[in-house]
Write a protein that holds these residues in place. Structure first.
Motif, PDB file in Angstrom:
ATOM      1  N   MET A  32      42.793  37.122  38.224  1.00  0.00           N
ATOM      2  CA  MET A  32      41.822  37.950  38.948  1.00  0.00           C
ATOM      3  C   MET A  32      40.982  38.818  38.008  1.00  0.00           C
ATOM      4  SD  MET A  32      42.572  37.098  42.045  1.00  0.00           S
ATOM      5  CE  MET A  32      41.955  38.333  43.173  1.00  0.00           C
ATOM      6  N   LYS A  33      41.069  38.552  36.702  1.00  0.00           N
ATOM      7  CA  LYS A  33      40.437  39.473  35.741  1.00  0.00           C
ATOM      8  C   LYS A  33      38.946  39.715  35.989  1.00  0.00           C
ATOM      9  CE  LYS A  33      43.609  38.594  31.909  1.00  0.00           C
ATOM     10  NZ  LYS A  33      44.028  37.212  32.254  1.00  0.00           N
ATOM     11  N   PRO A  34      38.165  38.665  36.387  1.00  0.00           N
ATOM     12  CA  PRO A  34      36.736  38.946  36.622  1.00  0.00           C
ATOM     13  C   PRO A  34      36.524  39.983  37.726  1.00  0.00           C
ATOM     14  CG  PRO A  34      37.162  36.567  36.533  1.00  0.00           C
ATOM     15  CD  PRO A  34      38.499  37.243  36.540  1.00  0.00           C
ATOM     16  N   LEU A  35      37.393  39.957  38.745  1.00  0.00           N
ATOM     17  CA  LEU A  35      37.262  40.945  39.823  1.00  0.00           C
ATOM     18  C   LEU A  35      37.765  42.317  39.379  1.00  0.00           C
ATOM     19  CD1 LEU A  35      38.286  38.824  42.951  1.00  0.00           C
ATOM     20  CD2 LEU A  35      35.999  39.580  42.298  1.00  0.00           C
ATOM     21  N   TYR A  36      38.858  42.329  38.608  1.00  0.00           N
ATOM     22  CA  TYR A  36      39.353  43.623  38.095  1.00  0.00           C
ATOM     23  C   TYR A  36      38.234  44.330  37.316  1.00  0.00           C
ATOM     24  CZ  TYR A  36      44.177  41.681  38.572  1.00  0.00           C
ATOM     25  OH  TYR A  36      45.340  41.118  39.008  1.00  0.00           O
ATOM     26  N   ALA A  37      37.518  43.567  36.511  1.00  0.00           N
ATOM     27  CA  ALA A  37      36.531  44.175  35.605  1.00  0.00           C
ATOM     28  C   ALA A  37      35.468  44.944  36.386  1.00  0.00           C
ATOM     29  CB  ALA A  37      35.888  43.091  34.747  1.00  0.00           C
ATOM     30  N   ARG A  38      35.020  44.361  37.506  1.00  0.00           N
ATOM     31  CA  ARG A  38      33.943  45.020  38.278  1.00  0.00           C
ATOM     32  C   ARG A  38      34.444  46.299  38.928  1.00  0.00           C
ATOM     33  NH1 ARG A  38      30.187  39.995  39.931  1.00  0.00           N
ATOM     34  NH2 ARG A  38      28.775  41.501  40.834  1.00  0.00           N
ATOM     35  N   PHE A  39      35.702  46.295  39.338  1.00  0.00           N
ATOM     36  CA  PHE A  39      36.312  47.468  39.987  1.00  0.00           C
ATOM     37  C   PHE A  39      36.621  48.548  38.941  1.00  0.00           C
ATOM     38  CE2 PHE A  39      40.675  49.026  41.496  1.00  0.00           C
ATOM     39  CZ  PHE A  39      40.221  49.857  42.515  1.00  0.00           C
ATOM     40  N   LEU A  40      37.280  48.141  37.866  1.00  0.00           N
ATOM     41  CA  LEU A  40      37.790  49.127  36.907  1.00  0.00           C
ATOM     42  C   LEU A  40      36.676  49.802  36.124  1.00  0.00           C
ATOM     43  CD1 LEU A  40      40.989  47.243  35.651  1.00  0.00           C
ATOM     44  CD2 LEU A  40      40.835  49.064  37.367  1.00  0.00           C
ATOM     45  N   LYS A  41      35.530  49.119  35.990  1.00  0.00           N
ATOM     46  CA  LYS A  41      34.436  49.769  35.231  1.00  0.00           C
ATOM     47  C   LYS A  41      33.893  50.997  35.981  1.00  0.00           C
ATOM     48  CE  LYS A  41      30.313  47.414  36.805  1.00  0.00           C
ATOM     49  NZ  LYS A  41      29.649  46.163  36.924  1.00  0.00           N
ATOM     50  N   LEU A  42      34.206  51.093  37.270  1.00  0.00           N
ATOM     51  CA  LEU A  42      33.756  52.251  38.058  1.00  0.00           C
ATOM     52  C   LEU A  42      34.782  53.376  38.076  1.00  0.00           C
ATOM     53  CD1 LEU A  42      32.267  50.252  41.077  1.00  0.00           C
ATOM     54  CD2 LEU A  42      31.014  51.320  39.199  1.00  0.00           C
ATOM     55  N   LEU A  43      35.931  53.159  37.425  1.00  0.00           N
ATOM     56  CA  LEU A  43      37.008  54.151  37.430  1.00  0.00           C
ATOM     57  C   LEU A  43      37.246  54.669  36.016  1.00  0.00           C
ATOM     58  CD1 LEU A  43      39.670  52.339  39.685  1.00  0.00           C
ATOM     59  CD2 LEU A  43      37.975  54.042  40.374  1.00  0.00           C
ATOM     60  N   ALA A  44      37.723  55.924  35.920  1.00  0.00           N
ATOM     61  CA  ALA A  44      38.150  56.450  34.621  1.00  0.00           C
ATOM     62  C   ALA A  44      39.501  55.827  34.256  1.00  0.00           C
ATOM     63  CB  ALA A  44      38.265  57.971  34.702  1.00  0.00           C
ATOM     64  N   ASP A  45      39.864  55.937  32.997  1.00  0.00           N
ATOM     65  CA  ASP A  45      41.151  55.381  32.540  1.00  0.00           C
ATOM     66  C   ASP A  45      42.318  56.070  33.235  1.00  0.00           C
ATOM     67  OD1 ASP A  45      39.815  53.737  30.851  1.00  0.00           O
ATOM     68  OD2 ASP A  45      40.201  54.922  29.036  1.00  0.00           O
ATOM     69  N   HIS A  46      43.332  55.273  33.542  1.00  0.00           N
ATOM     70  CA  HIS A  46      44.651  55.800  33.934  1.00  0.00           C
ATOM     71  C   HIS A  46      44.645  56.647  35.205  1.00  0.00           C
ATOM     72  CE1 HIS A  46      45.628  55.436  29.355  1.00  0.00           C
ATOM     73  NE2 HIS A  46      45.426  54.272  29.951  1.00  0.00           N
ATOM     74  N   VAL A  47      43.660  56.434  36.084  1.00  0.00           N
ATOM     75  CA  VAL A  47      43.615  57.201  37.341  1.00  0.00           C
ATOM     76  C   VAL A  47      44.524  56.544  38.388  1.00  0.00           C
ATOM     77  CG1 VAL A  47      41.309  58.128  36.905  1.00  0.00           C
ATOM     78  CG2 VAL A  47      41.565  55.928  38.120  1.00  0.00           C
ATOM     79  N   ALA A  48      44.554  57.121  39.589  1.00  0.00           N
ATOM     80  CA  ALA A  48      45.451  56.655  40.657  1.00  0.00           C
ATOM     81  C   ALA A  48      44.790  55.557  41.485  1.00  0.00           C
ATOM     82  CB  ALA A  48      45.832  57.823  41.551  1.00  0.00           C
ATOM     83  N   ILE A  49      45.485  54.405  41.586  1.00  0.00           N
ATOM     84  CA  ILE A  49      44.988  53.259  42.359  1.00  0.00           C
ATOM     85  C   ILE A  49      45.993  52.916  43.441  1.00  0.00           C
ATOM     86  CG2 ILE A  49      44.495  50.775  42.272  1.00  0.00           C
ATOM     87  CD1 ILE A  49      43.394  51.120  39.485  1.00  0.00           C
ATOM     88  N   LEU A  50      45.477  52.617  44.640  1.00  0.00           N
ATOM     89  CA  LEU A  50      46.291  52.110  45.745  1.00  0.00           C
ATOM     90  C   LEU A  50      46.014  50.622  45.909  1.00  0.00           C
ATOM     91  CD1 LEU A  50      48.128  52.609  48.273  1.00  0.00           C
ATOM     92  CD2 LEU A  50      46.003  53.010  49.559  1.00  0.00           C
ATOM     93  N   ASP A  51      47.063  49.791  45.818  1.00  0.00           N
ATOM     94  CA  ASP A  51      46.923  48.357  46.118  1.00  0.00           C
ATOM     95  C   ASP A  51      47.318  48.184  47.582  1.00  0.00           C
ATOM     96  OD1 ASP A  51      46.820  45.628  46.279  1.00  0.00           O
ATOM     97  OD2 ASP A  51      48.120  45.229  44.547  1.00  0.00           O
ATOM     98  N   ALA A  52      46.321  47.947  48.433  1.00  0.00           N
ATOM     99  CA  ALA A  52      46.485  47.992  49.889  1.00  0.00           C
ATOM    100  C   ALA A  52      46.586  46.570  50.440  1.00  0.00           C
ATOM    101  CB  ALA A  52      45.291  48.719  50.502  1.00  0.00           C
ATOM    102  N   GLY A  53      47.768  46.209  50.925  1.00  0.00           N
ATOM    103  CA  GLY A  53      48.011  44.821  51.340  1.00  0.00           C
ATOM    104  C   GLY A  53      48.257  43.990  50.096  1.00  0.00           C
ATOM    105  N   CYS A  54      49.279  44.411  49.325  1.00  0.00           N
ATOM    106  CA  CYS A  54      49.436  43.943  47.932  1.00  0.00           C
ATOM    107  C   CYS A  54      50.010  42.547  47.791  1.00  0.00           C
ATOM    108  CB  CYS A  54      50.305  44.927  47.154  1.00  0.00           C
ATOM    109  SG  CYS A  54      52.020  45.000  47.745  1.00  0.00           S
ATOM    110  N   GLY A  55      50.549  41.968  48.894  1.00  0.00           N
ATOM    111  CA  GLY A  55      51.106  40.620  48.785  1.00  0.00           C
ATOM    112  C   GLY A  55      52.182  40.548  47.723  1.00  0.00           C
TER     113      GLY A  55
END
Ligand SMILES: C[S@@+](CC[C@H](N)C(=O)[O-])C[C@H]1O[C@@H](n2cnc3c(N)ncnc32)[C@H](O)[C@@H]1O
Length: 204
Positions: A32-55
């Motif tokens: 999923m790295k291409p999708l992670y990249a688009r999301f994570l570039k909008l976040l600061a390092d090491h912040v709090a993330i919720l994986d909602a419906g994490c499977g």
């Protein structure tokens, strides 16, 4: 399909409980790295993330390995157990519809999970996701591309296209699009299946 068709909602939950091992094996290695990249570039390092419906917990583990502080939940007890084993972290057994977090997360990752929420319940659920974000926080969500609700092989789906997403967001003040795009499925052999991806920001 009627939004009030509870039977198909229960069948969807049943599907993940009955097929948890197969679903885990089919999805845990997807890159999923291409999708992670688009999301994570909008976040600061090491912040709090919720994986909602994490499977499987695949993405929760990936974010944790990158140094983020990750909370994860899923509605399926069987998948929660597998995700706990995979991530080595506690995973909440929770439905989107019952979330009560307030301003806890800098980012929320809802990958291919909101698509099982009945359309009638999506505005309330999106409001709960907005409430769980800190102001300025980012929500990633993906849906099968299309419109309307359907049942397919024992699961219910609410499909979204761009007008459907705009109609949904019109009912959720304070959540605005940053970027919306379509992709093929990242699982080998399923590239022709289209997905609507969106990144949304909590404005206030
Ligand atoms: C297609 S899977 C996606 C799982 C994972 N996010 C991934 O990308 O591999 C959908 C997930 O949503 C979960 N789910 C379905 N309805 C839910 C609900 N109302 N609240 C929370 N999770 C739900 C299912 O149990 C399942 O794990």
């Amino acid at each position: 399909m009627h939004d009030t068709d509870f039977a198909v909602t229960y069948r969807t939950q049943d599907y993940y409980n009955q097929n948890a091992d197969v679903f885990f094996d089919d999805t845990v290695e997807v890159d999923m790295k291409p999708l992670y990249a688009r999301f994570l570039k909008l976040l600061a390092d090491h912040v709090a993330i919720l994986d909602a419906g994490c499977g499987s917990g695949r993405d929760a583990l990936a974010f944790a390995k990158l140094g983020y502080s990750v909370t994860a939940f899923d509605a399926s007890p069987a998948l929660v157990a597998l995700a706990e084993r995979h991530t080595g972290q506690p995973v909440h057994c929770l439905r989107f519809q019952d979330m009560t977090w307030q301003q806890q997360f800098d980012g929320i990752w809802a990958c291919a999970s909101l698509l099982h929420v009945p359309g009638e319940e999506l505005p309330d659920v999106m409001g709960r996701l907005r409430a769980a974000l800190k102001p300025g926080g980012i929500l990633y969500a993906s849906f099968k591309y299309g419109s309307g609700e359907r049942e397919h092989q024992g699961r219910r789906f609410t499909d979204l296209d761009e007008p459907g997403l705009a109609g949904l967001l019109a009912q959720v003040p304070g959540l605005v699009p940053v970027e919306t795009w379509t992709t093929g499925d990242l699982r080998p052999g399923r590239e022709s299946e289209r997905w609507l991806n969106t990144l949304l920001r909590r404005t206030a």
